[in-house]
Design an enzyme around this catalytic site. Structure first.
Site, PDB file in Angstrom:
ATOM      1  CG  HIS A   1      -3.911  -9.682  -5.877  1.00 49.91           C
ATOM      2  ND1 HIS A   1      -3.836  -8.683  -4.938  1.00 49.91           N
ATOM      3  CD2 HIS A   1      -5.224  -9.914  -6.076  1.00 49.91           C
ATOM      4  CE1 HIS A   1      -5.067  -8.331  -4.590  1.00 49.91           C
ATOM      5  NE2 HIS A   1      -5.922  -9.063  -5.264  1.00 49.91           N
TER       6      HIS A   1
ATOM      7  CE  LYS B   1     -14.840  -4.203 -14.224  1.00 50.93           C
ATOM      8  NZ  LYS B   1     -15.122  -3.646 -15.571  1.00 50.93           N
TER       9      LYS B   1
END
Length: 902
Positions: free
Chosen positions: A132, A561
């Protein structure tokens, strides 16, 4: 939480804040300290409604960048320290979920010992760690955090406060002058090392301990003794996930697998050293078996002081052999010139385990069960869990890339009939050709062809190199080191067969090929794709040879998304319903992997709740879930919290497999309601992202470009160099919205969906629709989880700040229009949530979180204010190093404070 504990949290935060303030005053001067304090007081005024966010902005409008950087660092460090306090507080409160409670529930609800044992024997539960961009803290910072946390524990247990505060002052002085994040963009090797850090901190001890606890719970609850088992086996994507990451290659995959192997081998050496010290049994007072004596005689340890200590001698020899394993894994430059070990390394974990079993049998045969059940049992459990590979590293690439590789390989082997290119074939022709190749025992290419320089394009050479490195890892560390090849953006049967051909070519037929369905359309078609795949006798026989198990992965990030929060959640659930039914129809066991991120917009939220929210039949004892970023740090940064989260993980899997966790009165009606809500929500979401000004608004009102430019993570922010949202990676999409405190991926469209659903009937019938939603919230774990996770992310949003980010947009008309859409939908969604749940606020059901947010809010505001000011400067041409670096500090500070921001 009791009032006493709540007071302690407050006092701990004040203590750390006071010491940090003292450090700042000493290191940077009273003027900077007063500036930090003035900022803090203004932020409190804003949080209490006594000032506007713009008033806070004024402080930084003309402030020089050096002082601005110091203020940003101060509030980022405070967020880090506040996390320590809350983590420590969490450890002091009894967990809501535990193995003990779960096994008691199984017994209470009538689960039989045979059913429980059947699920546990076949279960595979895996947290899969992934990289990340905002999780780049260095080991030094982690070690300092750990020490400060221990000092707080000492204070709680009556330690000398003067001594404790003085060491805190020392540690924070060191921390203040240590960079929280690296200056350079982290390499993949850095990210691999960060992932391994959590094994050393907690997972090496806690995962095997959990597996032993499952056996203990079965014995205590059901009176059934199970053999050594590993219900939980961790996984990793770091170094093997090359979907959109050009920096993953054969070298990084090799680094990941070798570093993992070194980590676990060193752990075994360390544990054997401790065991050797502990097993001081003398043959003057105890006996041992002949096979143990033979192991001792073969050890080469003939020290006079140990002539009567056969167990120590046996372990000495085992430790020497395992040390040879470590030596063999060290880089050549580190072992050059050293005398080679005379000990033969262990070839396999099974060989190592056989020697451990010799000791175990001998101890138990001579009434020393209590000794066998201590460290020796822990080592044996670790070997069963980790083998010599530590974790399973997944290979992941998108279907488009796999097809491009197959095209080149088939062209080189002249395998496409009629002189065509592979990509020119119809889908049915591709499938026929691929299956023919999979059924052909001979390789596609001549031996060594894959390693010939310039035989293929650079991209294909790299991809083939990764497969060759994976094959070497399996030869070196066993089949579990590389067990899955995941195909992102799976949309056809050929997408699944293509990597199977490549795996066959390098000798990895045993690796599971896992289709990943992630867009809304692909989720809808997932079951149909598998039905078509299974219709081919070759693949059906392939599954039969694997125990009739089909693994499928579902993508939470790209579906969100693609369709927005509610539509994505329903598409995932509906896809699972279809897959469960298909597998039941074909008598195939479904194993699901979930590509969840830390943020709710990427499938985040409490793991236990998420597992219980799956449809009946979707878990069946096995589940793999990705873990990343700040979530990894929060869950696995300390042994105590790691144990809690691991227990919650397994408890969820067992309960979902053995209990009826979906007590809906009328499933058909519930599903119909969700289809309506998902459709309405998706339409509203498309109105937003389809607005002609949306791309301009998104790219300018959030730090999207800066995330890509400021060395946040090894992976590029987008798969391709376009402005299309579809090509943007999910992490920067979610992270950008969280930085601007808008959090659109976690809630947008829900309010409009509820409003349209309720108003679709005459006014006299609308109350009954509200009641239907309330009933679903009360009885359906899926709906409750969706709404609760949404409320959590909305509580972390701050729409008044989002207005200030909107002011960064060049076109004021676009800024006003899109912001108005967002603000209106936020309020509509907030009201809908309160009406459905009956709560008075977004976090009414979680008072611990409510208090946490209240404490953090005043410390988040300055970071946003600084970020806003510096984004203006940076985009206005101020490219000073300290400007860009301070923006990065604010990003990491906000991500740290919000904890599951991306």
């Amino acid at each position: 939480m009791t009032a006493a504990i709540s007071d302690r949290v407050r006092e701990d935060i004040r203590l750390l804040g006071r010491v940090l303030g003292r450090v700042i005053a000493q290191q940077e001067g009273e003027e900077v300290y007063e500036l930090v304090e003035a900022t803090r007081r203004m932020a409190f005024d804003v949080s209490h409604g006594d000032a506007d966010p713009e008033d806070l902005m004024v402080i930084f409008r003309d402030l020089d960048i050096t002082k601005t950087n110091l203020v940003a660092r101060a509030f980022s460090y405070f967020a880090l320290l506040a996390n320590l306090v809350e983590d420590l507080d969490d450890e002091s409160v009894e967990a809501d979920v535990s193995l003990r409670k779960t096994f008691a529930k199984l017994k209470r609800e009538g689960v039989s010992a045979a059913d429980a044992a059947s699920v546990i024997r076949s279960a595979e539960v895996a947290p899969v760690l992934t990289a990340h961009p905002t999780e780049t803290r260095r080991r030094t910072v982690f070690d300092t955090q750990t020490r400060i946390k221990q000092l707080l524990k000492d204070a709680h247990h009556g330690g000398d406060m003067q001594v404790i505060e003085q060491e805190m002052y020392l540690r924070m002085t060191l921390l203040w002058q240590t960079a929280l994040i690296r200056i350079a963009r982290p390499t993949l090797e850095d990210e691999i090392d960060v992932g391994l850090r959590y094994y050393k901190k907690s997972l090496l001890e806690q995962v095997p301990a959990l597996n032993r606890s499952i056996r203990h719970s079965m014995r205590e609850t059901f009176g059934l003794q199970l053999p050594d088992i590993a219900v939980m086996r961790p996984g990793s994507w770091i170094g093997g996930d090359h979907d959109g990451n050009p920096y993953v290659n054969a070298r990084t995959l090799t680094y990941a697998t070798r570093q993992a192997a070194k980590t676990v081998a060193r752990y075994y050496v360390e544990q054997l050293g401790e065991l050797e010290r502990e097993l001081s049994l003398s043959d003057r007072y105890s006996s041992c078996s002949k096979e143990l004596l033979a192991l001792a005689e073969a050890s080469g340890n003939n020290w006079e002081s140990r002539v009567d200590e056969p167990y120590r001698r046996a372990v000495y020899g085992m430790r020497a052999r395992m040390k040879s394993n470590v030596d063999a894994l060290e880089r050549p430059e580190k072992t050059a010139g050293k005398k080679s070990s005379k000990r033969t390394p262990y070839a396999t974990p099974e060989e190592f385990l056989r020697d451990l079993d010799v000791i175990d049998r001998s101890l138990r045969a001579h009434n020393d069960d209590v000794i066998a059940d201590d460290r020796l049992a822990r080592i044996r459990s670790a070997v069963t869990t980790f083998g010599f590979h530590l974790y399973t590293l997944d290979i992941r690439q998108n279907s488009e890339s796999f097809e491009a590789v197959i095209e080149e390989v088939f062209a080189a082997a002249r395998r496409v009939p009629g002189g065509k290119r592979y990509s020119e074939l119809a889908e049915a022709e591709k499938v026929e050709l691929l299956i023919q190749e999979l059924q052909t025992p001979r390789p596609l290419l001549f031996p060594g062809a894959l390693e010939v320089e310039d035989a293929f394009s650079a991209d294909t050479t790299k991809e083939l190199g990764i497969f060759l490195a994976a094959a070497q890892a399996v030869r070196d560390f066993g089949s579990r080191s590389i067990a899955h090849c995941i195909i992102s953006m799976t949309a056809t049967v050929s997408d699944i067969l293509e990597p199977m051909v490549l795996l066959k070519e390098v000798g990895l037929r045993d690796v599971d090929v896992v289709p990943l369905f992630e867009t809304i359309d692909d989720l809808r078609c997932g079951a149909a794709i598998l039905r078509e795949l299974w219709s081919h006798p070759f693949y059906r026989e392939h599954l039969r040879a694997r125990g009739d198990i089909q693994e499928v992965m579902l993508g939470y990030s790209d579906s969100n998304k693609d369709g927005g929060y509610l539509q994505a959640n329903w598409a995932l659930y509906d896809a699972e319903l279809g897959l469960v039914e298909l597998c039941r129809e074909h008598n195939i066991e479904l194993r699901l992997a979930h590509g969840r991120g830390g943020a709710v917009g990427r499938g985040g939220g409490p793991t236990y709740d998420a597992i219980l929210a799956q449809p009946k039949g979707a878990v069946s004892g096995s589940v793999r879930i990705t873990e990343q970023g700040e979530v990894i740090s929060a869950k696995y940064g300390a042994p105590e919290t790691a144990r809690r989260h691991l227990e919650a993980f397994v408890s969820g899997a067992l309960e979902a497999s053995l209990l009826d966790t979906e007590p809906i009165a009328d499933p058909d009606r519930a599903y119909a309601i969700m289809r309506d809500l998902a459709g309405f929500s998706g339409q509203r979401y498309q109105e937003l992202v389809g607005d002609p000004g949306f791309i301009e608004y998104f790219t300018q009102s959030t730090p999207l470009h800066e995330i890509g430019e400021l060395n946040l993570g090894s992976r590029p922010a987008a798969r391709k160099q376009t402005t299309a949202i579809s090509d943007l990676r999910a992490i920067p999409w979610v992270l950008s919205w969280s930085q601007s405190r808008t959090n659109i991926p976690g809630w947008f469209g829900v309010g409009s969906a509820v409003s349209r659903f309720v108003s679709a009937v005459p006014e006299k019938d609308r109350e009954s629709r509200w009641q239907e939603l309330r009933d679903l919230y009360a009885t359906w774990p899926f709906f409750r989880s969706v709404m609760s996770n949404m409320a959590q992310v909305m509580a972390k949003a701050e729409i008044s700040l989002a207005r200030l980010y909107a002011d960064l947009v060049d076109d004021p008309e676009v800024a006003d229009r899109i912001y108005a859409l967002i603000a209106e939908e936020f309020e509509l969604t907030r009201r809908a949530y309160l009406a459905i749940t009956g709560n008075e606020a977004l976090v009414s059901e979680n008072q611990r979180q409510a208090r946490s947010l209240k404490r953090r809010y005043p410390y988040l505001l300055p970071l946003n204010a600084i970020q806003l000011e510096l984004l203006r400067r940076y985009r206005g041409g101020d490219d000073q190093f300290l400007v860009s670096k301070t923006i990065q500090v604010t990003m990491n500070g906000l991500a740290t404070a919000l904890r599951n921001a991306g």
